[in-house]
Design an enzyme around this catalytic site. Structure first.
Site, PDB file in Angstrom:
ATOM      1  N   ASP A 105     -36.956  -4.138 -12.675  1.00 34.42           N
ATOM      2  CA  ASP A 105     -35.500  -4.235 -12.541  1.00 34.42           C
ATOM      3  C   ASP A 105     -34.893  -3.042 -11.820  1.00 34.42           C
ATOM      4  OD1 ASP A 105     -32.887  -5.127 -12.833  1.00 34.42           O
ATOM      5  OD2 ASP A 105     -32.659  -4.297 -14.824  1.00 34.42           O
TER       6      ASP A 105
ATOM      7  N   GLU B 282     -27.548   1.910  -9.865  1.00 34.61           N
ATOM      8  CA  GLU B 282     -27.499   1.499 -11.271  1.00 34.61           C
ATOM      9  C   GLU B 282     -28.281   2.433 -12.177  1.00 34.61           C
ATOM     10  OE1 GLU B 282     -28.720  -2.378 -14.027  1.00 34.61           O
ATOM     11  OE2 GLU B 282     -28.786  -2.523 -11.835  1.00 34.61           O
TER      12      GLU B 282
ATOM     13  N   GLU C 186     -31.714 -14.065 -18.449  1.00 31.25           N
ATOM     14  CA  GLU C 186     -30.706 -13.277 -19.160  1.00 31.25           C
ATOM     15  C   GLU C 186     -29.570 -14.148 -19.704  1.00 31.25           C
ATOM     16  OE1 GLU C 186     -30.920  -8.877 -17.243  1.00 31.25           O
ATOM     17  OE2 GLU C 186     -29.744 -10.320 -16.100  1.00 31.25           O
TER      18      GLU C 186
END
Length: 732
Positions: A406, A434, A333
């Site tokens: 993820d 999240e 990332e």
């Protein structure tokens, strides 16, 4: 001089009946106000700050009297910082639970004595000759037993180290809080995993990435001078469930965290944590030699780079002798890493490991790597790290997310878990929600953790579960463990939603013992956090157990993933990223990861690879993860895939509505403050579940071309409404 206006003063003359009535009314009013203030103060005591360490008076009078008889005196030597912590925790816990102060003694001359210590710091423990029993418990394990000592009945909490005694103390207090019988106690417990870490994604500016409960706990501007009491309470909370390490900053690391200025601040935290057996880990930025050292490279094989990291490591350990090591996110990332310089992950990690080794430190190297190198990013971690197996030093641990993507609401376990027999491995879970409603939704993740830990990798044949891999029972790991991204904040209750605490609790207990059940842990948490009332426990436990499946269903059922907005709150199946993962078209929906697609299924051991390649054998909860499935495909329920998908979204909504009804039945059984808080949050959750489900059903309907089943309620608005609404909504 009067406190009243003139007209009122003329009427309320001292001595007349009206004046007397007014005085009575005023007195009653003031009394009501005082009672209201006191009730508000009582409510503030139930605002969630104490987590599962409430230590409320035992309500069962018969049990209370029995406990008081069994624990009349305490015998321990508090001549170390950890033993002093134990002494303080016992004083706090027992005075709250038993409603009385407990006498201290070094003499065992009567029944009802609680004896705590090691053979080295307690002559009473030494006289019991427990070396044989303690020998198998290691440095952190403990035993709790009823013993006869010089003819007197005693409860013994013994261990090989002070930290082991601390863990035993918290376990004993847990037994009291959950109303366990103390007759014939025989508890032998030691951690299955060496590393049990809480990962914090906190930044320099006190923002928290994927944090939904306020600012960072760490007040950088007042450290090192002011030691906020929350730091100690955080250590107590963590140690009480066996957490022994804290990574204090974001894996997307700022180089400032390893400067002298911040080392002064971190040293204070490390000093506070040390008596609780908690080591500090620092997330580092791999390009620090360039950013801070004025070098033109961060190549891990460059001699100047190595010298720079050597000095930096020595400086840090001179301040923080209990530093656990470095946590590294590299080549992922946009984060820098060794591949920038033509080196692989093993070369990058080993350079740091060599420097940490003299101090007993470890490198925790995250295996979460992806870029644009592969069309299917779920393959990438496996393809990069399996060829490196056996090349990492023995103080390097690969930290692998529970799933290959993820932290999705549901994923199959990462195939890396069980594919690295020669490389130390630990798992990375996520407690912070999240993808599951941030701090607004009630989702108990204990069942999700359990689902992963119980999954069979077949790495050494049947029975090679993920839990056994992490405990070093499948491969001969030198170091292994579990970590969780927890992200508590400055909100009074630490986690915003009170029930996020339950996932934190479950993670810590499972990191200690992966064999515990999520249902057992839910009950433990409820008893300590809310009530020992059986009716309340049963209602809350059932609600928690269905909450995770509800969250999956109204968000991403049947193996769908990444159907979210850019900030991961809400559903946006029309977004370009979502399209890459659900791949809906006129023929069907789902990502083909079989031999005819990306072939990610081949990364699993046999027979799983064959199962996942077969559409008829793949578990339906992973169906769309591994297969692009025709809308008319027949499901086990007898419905078509389209009908099943729609039903799943609606089941999620109905589950939340049932959770609301169940929660309302708790009124009067738990404190009103938290009752009303969760009630309001469940209303938000129900609205979100409806909106998210409708967004997906209406969008996927444009491809399936089929009606919503007749028996289900139709969305209140059209697709364009939900598209516009979702693009405007942001929940921090």
């Amino acid at each position: 001089m009067t406190m009243f206006p003139p007209k009122v003063s003329r009427v309320l003359k001292p001595g007349n009946s009206l004046f007397q009535l007014f005085r009575i009314a005023l007195f009653v009013g003031l009394l009501i106000c005082q009672l209201h203030v006191k009730s508000q103060n009582l409510c503030s005591e139930e605002d969630g700050y104490r987590m599962w360490l409430r230590y409320e008076r035992v309500g069962d009078q018969q049990l209370l009297e029995k406990y008081r008889k069994q624990i009349q005196k305490i015998s321990l030597n508090n001549d170390s910082p950890t033993m002093q912590v134990i002494s303080d925790e016992l004083s706090h816990g027992l005075s709250g639970l038993l409603g009385t102060d407990i006498e201290r003694t070094l003499e065992v001359n009567s029944d009802g004595i609680l004896i705590l210590g090691t053979p080295e710091n307690s002559s009473s423990i030494a006289s019991l000759n427990l070396q044989g029993q303690l020998g198998s418990l290691g440095d952190e394990g403990f035993l709790i037993e009823n013993k006869l000592l010089d003819g007197n009945e005693a409860i013994v909490i013994a261990a090989n180290s002070d930290i082991g005694v601390l863990y035993g103390t918290f376990h004993f207090l847990r037994m009291l809080q959950t109303h366990r019988d103390l007759d014939e106690i025989s508890v032998y417990s030691s951690p299955h995993c060496k590393l049990r870490l809480a990962n914090h994604w906190d930044n320099i500016d006190r923002s928290v990435e994927r944090g939904y409960a306020g600012l960072s706990l760490w007040e950088w501007s007042t450290l090192p001078n002011y030691k906020h009491p929350r730091y100690t309470d955080f250590a107590r909370i963590s140690a009480s469930i066996g957490i022994n390490g804290v990574a204090i900053n974001n894996v997307n690391a700022d180089t400032w965290f390893i400067t002298d200025h911040f080392q002064e601040k971190i040293t204070v935290l490390a000093d506070i944590f040390r008596p609780y057996g908690i080591k500090v880990y620092i997330s580092i930025n791999y390009s620090s030699p360039v950013s801070l050292g004025d070098l033109n490279t961060a190549d891990p094989l460059n001699s100047e780079v190595i010298a720079w990291w050597k000095k930096k490591t020595e400086d840090i350990y001179s301040r923080i002798p209990n530093l656990g090591g470095f946590l590294v996110k590299a080549d992922s990332e946009g984060q820098p890493g060794p591949k920038t310089y033509g080196r692989d992950h093993a070369e990058g990690a080993n350079m740091l490991a060599e420097l940490l080794k003299p101090f007993g430190g470890v490198v925790i190297w995250r295996a979460f790597v992806y870029g644009e190198r592969q069309a299917d990013r779920v393959r990438e971690a496996y393809d990069e790290f399996v060829p490196l197996d056996g090349r990492f030093m023995d103080n390097v641990v690969l930290q692998i997310k529970n799933g290959p993507l993820d932290f999705m609401p549901r994923e199959p376990f990462s195939p890396l878990l069980g594919a690295l027999p020669k490389t130390n491995t630990m798992i990375e879970f996520q407690v912070t929600q999240e993808y599951l409603g941030n701090g607004n939704h009630l989702v108990y993740k204990g069942g999700m953790f359990e689902e992963t830990l119980d999954a069979d990798t077949y790495a050494r044949g049947k029975g090679s579960t993920v839990g056994k891999v992490l405990a070093g029972e499948v491969f001969d790991y030198n170091t292994s463990g579990m970590a969780a991204v927890i992200n508590p904040g400055t909100d009074r209750n630490w986690t915003r939603h009170p029930f996020v605490q339950s996932s934190w609790y479950a993670f810590g207990r499972l990191a200690w013992d992966y064999k515990l059940s999520s249902e057992q842990l839910a009950e433990e948490w409820i008893r300590q956090t809310f009530s020992n009332d059986k009716e309340a426990i049963d209602i809350m436990k059932d609600l928690m157990q269905v909450s995770s499946e509800a969250g999956v269903n109204y968000r991403e059922p049947l193996g769908l993933t990444h159907i979210g907005t850019g900030f991961h709150y809400g559903s946006a199946p029309w977004s370009n990223r979502s399209k890459r993962f659900h791949q809906a078209d006129k023929e069907g929906i789902g990502y083909d990861r079989t031999k005819s697609g990306s072939n990610a299924a081949e990364q699993y051991h046999s027979p799983l690879s064959e199962v996942f390649n077969d559409i008829d054998r793949t578990p339906e909860m992973y169906l769309l993860w591994f297969h692009h499935v025709d809308w008319n495909h027949q499901m086990k329920s007898g419905r078509t895939l389209w009908g099943e998908l729609v039903h799943k979204y609606y089941e999620g909504v109905e589950s939340v509505r049932q959770m609301q009804a169940d929660w309302k039945s708790l009124e009067g059984l738990i404190d009103q403050h938290r009752f009303l808080h969760v009630k309001s949050l469940l209303e938000i959750q129900e609205k979100d579940a409806v909106r998210w489900g409708n967004s997906c059903v209406l969008y996927f309907q444009t491809f399936a071309g089929k009606p919503i089943p007749q028996e289900l309620e139709k969305p209140e608005h059209d697709l364009d409404y939900y598209k516009d609404l979702e693009s405007e909504i942001y929940v921090p």
